[in-house]
Design a protein around this motif. Structure first.
Motif, short mmCIF file in Angstrom:
data_model
loop_
_atom_site.label_atom_id
_atom_site.label_comp_id
_atom_site.label_asym_id
_atom_site.label_seq_id
_atom_site.Cartn_x
_atom_site.Cartn_y
_atom_site.Cartn_z
N ALA A 22 0.81 -1.29 -0.12
CA ALA A 22 0.32 -0.08 0.03
C ALA A 22 0.82 1.36 0.05
O ALA A 22 2.08 1.23 0.44
N GLU A 23 0.32 2.51 -0.33
CA GLU A 23 1.09 3.47 -0.46
C GLU A 23 1.60 4.11 0.73
O GLU A 23 2.49 4.88 0.75
N ASN A 24 0.98 3.73 1.89
CA ASN A 24 1.38 4.04 3.15
C ASN A 24 2.41 3.22 3.67
O ASN A 24 2.88 3.48 4.85
N GLU A 25 2.79 2.20 3.14
CA GLU A 25 3.67 1.24 3.88
C GLU A 25 5.13 1.81 3.65
O GLU A 25 5.44 2.29 2.73
N PRO A 26 6.15 1.50 4.66
CA PRO A 26 7.40 2.14 4.59
C PRO A 26 8.43 1.35 3.69
O PRO A 26 9.01 0.74 4.28
N VAL A 27 8.07 1.32 2.23
CA VAL A 27 9.01 0.26 1.56
C VAL A 27 9.54 1.26 0.43
O VAL A 27 8.78 2.14 -0.10
N LEU A 28 10.51 0.82 -0.12
CA LEU A 28 11.08 1.65 -1.32
C LEU A 28 11.47 0.45 -2.26
O LEU A 28 12.02 -0.72 -1.86
N LEU A 29 11.26 0.99 -3.79
CA LEU A 29 11.67 0.03 -4.79
C LEU A 29 12.97 0.59 -5.42
O LEU A 29 12.89 1.77 -5.77
N TRP A 30 14.22 0.10 -5.58
CA TRP A 30 15.44 0.62 -5.88
C TRP A 30 15.77 0.12 -7.16
O TRP A 30 15.49 -1.03 -7.23
N LEU A 31 15.90 0.94 -8.24
CA LEU A 31 16.22 0.52 -9.59
C LEU A 31 17.52 0.74 -9.90
O LEU A 31 17.83 1.96 -9.70
N LYS A 32 18.46 0.04 -10.18
CA LYS A 32 19.85 0.31 -10.20
C LYS A 32 20.00 0.33 -11.91
O LYS A 32 19.80 -0.84 -12.66
N THR A 33 20.29 1.51 -12.40
CA THR A 33 20.49 1.69 -13.95
C THR A 33 21.73 2.69 -14.14
O THR A 33 22.10 3.06 -13.10
N ARG A 34 21.79 3.08 -15.32
CA ARG A 34 22.74 4.25 -15.83
C ARG A 34 21.45 5.17 -16.52
O ARG A 34 20.68 5.03 -17.20
N LEU A 35 21.86 6.50 -16.32
CA LEU A 35 20.85 7.65 -16.73
C LEU A 35 20.70 7.47 -18.15
O LEU A 35 19.80 7.41 -18.77
N THR A 36 21.90 6.83 -18.96
CA THR A 36 21.96 6.83 -20.49
C THR A 36 21.11 5.63 -20.95
O THR A 36 20.77 5.37 -22.06
N PHE A 37 20.68 4.71 -19.76
CA PHE A 37 19.93 3.40 -20.36
C PHE A 37 18.64 3.63 -20.11
O PHE A 37 17.79 2.74 -20.20
N LEU A 38 18.07 4.79 -19.57
CA LEU A 38 16.77 4.81 -19.43
C LEU A 38 15.97 4.94 -20.58
O LEU A 38 16.38 5.59 -21.53
N ASP A 39 15.02 4.15 -20.84
CA ASP A 39 13.99 4.12 -22.06
C ASP A 39 13.10 5.22 -21.65
O ASP A 39 12.30 5.15 -20.71
N PRO A 40 13.19 6.07 -22.72
CA PRO A 40 12.45 7.18 -22.46
C PRO A 40 10.66 6.92 -22.41
O PRO A 40 10.15 7.59 -21.77
N GLY A 41 10.51 5.91 -23.00
CA GLY A 41 8.93 5.51 -22.75
C GLY A 41 8.53 4.95 -21.35
O GLY A 41 7.60 5.21 -20.78
N ASN A 42 9.80 4.46 -20.66
CA ASN A 42 9.63 4.11 -19.24
C ASN A 42 9.76 5.12 -18.38
O ASN A 42 9.36 5.18 -17.15
N GLN A 43 10.74 6.16 -18.34
CA GLN A 43 11.15 7.12 -17.66
C GLN A 43 10.20 7.79 -16.72
O GLN A 43 10.37 7.58 -15.48
N MET A 44 9.24 8.44 -17.29
CA MET A 44 8.22 9.28 -16.49
C MET A 44 7.62 8.33 -15.77
O MET A 44 7.13 8.48 -14.77
N HIS A 45 6.89 7.02 -16.35
CA HIS A 45 6.23 6.16 -15.81
C HIS A 45 6.63 5.67 -14.40
O HIS A 45 6.10 5.53 -13.34
N VAL A 46 7.85 5.26 -14.71
CA VAL A 46 8.78 4.36 -13.50
C VAL A 46 8.82 5.47 -12.59
O VAL A 46 8.58 4.93 -11.39
N LEU A 47 9.39 6.61 -12.60
CA LEU A 47 9.81 7.56 -11.63
C LEU A 47 8.84 8.25 -10.83
O LEU A 47 9.06 9.15 -10.10
N ALA A 48 7.65 8.26 -11.32
CA ALA A 48 6.44 8.98 -10.85
C ALA A 48 6.10 8.50 -9.64
O ALA A 48 5.49 9.37 -8.91
N ASP A 49 6.34 7.38 -9.05
CA ASP A 49 5.98 6.66 -7.90
C ASP A 49 7.04 7.20 -6.92
O ASP A 49 8.13 6.96 -7.13
N ARG A 50 6.60 8.01 -5.82
CA ARG A 50 7.73 8.41 -4.82
C ARG A 50 8.20 7.38 -3.90
O ARG A 50 9.29 7.80 -3.47
#
Length: 83
Positions: A23-51
């Motif tokens: 749930a959004e109120n649970e104290p959990v994080l999802l870490w994604l390890k990548t390189r900035l140049t490897f972000l697929d433009p189609g996924n970038q905004m969608h993926v990082l929109a969740d705080r």
């Protein structure tokens, strides 16, 4: 997750599972390890929109990656296929 945030890596599967499990109120994080140049433009905004989703863009040594993995409670590798 580590590597490119690209369609082949199945990022959307990890995000869907994460959002269905926690749930959004649970104290959990999802870490994604990548390189900035490897972000697929189609996924970038969608993926990082969740705080609760964080991306690491820095290059890590083997030792840093080992330590990163050891700090995690869970490791996801939802890719559609690897070379």
């Amino acid at each position: 997750m580590s590597g490119m945030l690209h369609y082949r890596k199945g990022v959307e599967f990890a995000l869907r599972a994460f959002r269905e499990e926690f749930a959004e109120n649970e104290p959990v994080l999802l870490w994604l390890k990548t390189r900035l140049t490897f972000l697929d433009p189609g996924n970038q905004m969608h993926v990082l929109a969740d705080r609760r989703v964080r991306a690491i863009y820095d290059d890590y040594t083997r030792e840093q990656m080992r330590d990163f993995y050891h700090q995690a409670d869970c490791l996801l590798a939802p890719s559609r296929g690897e070379g």
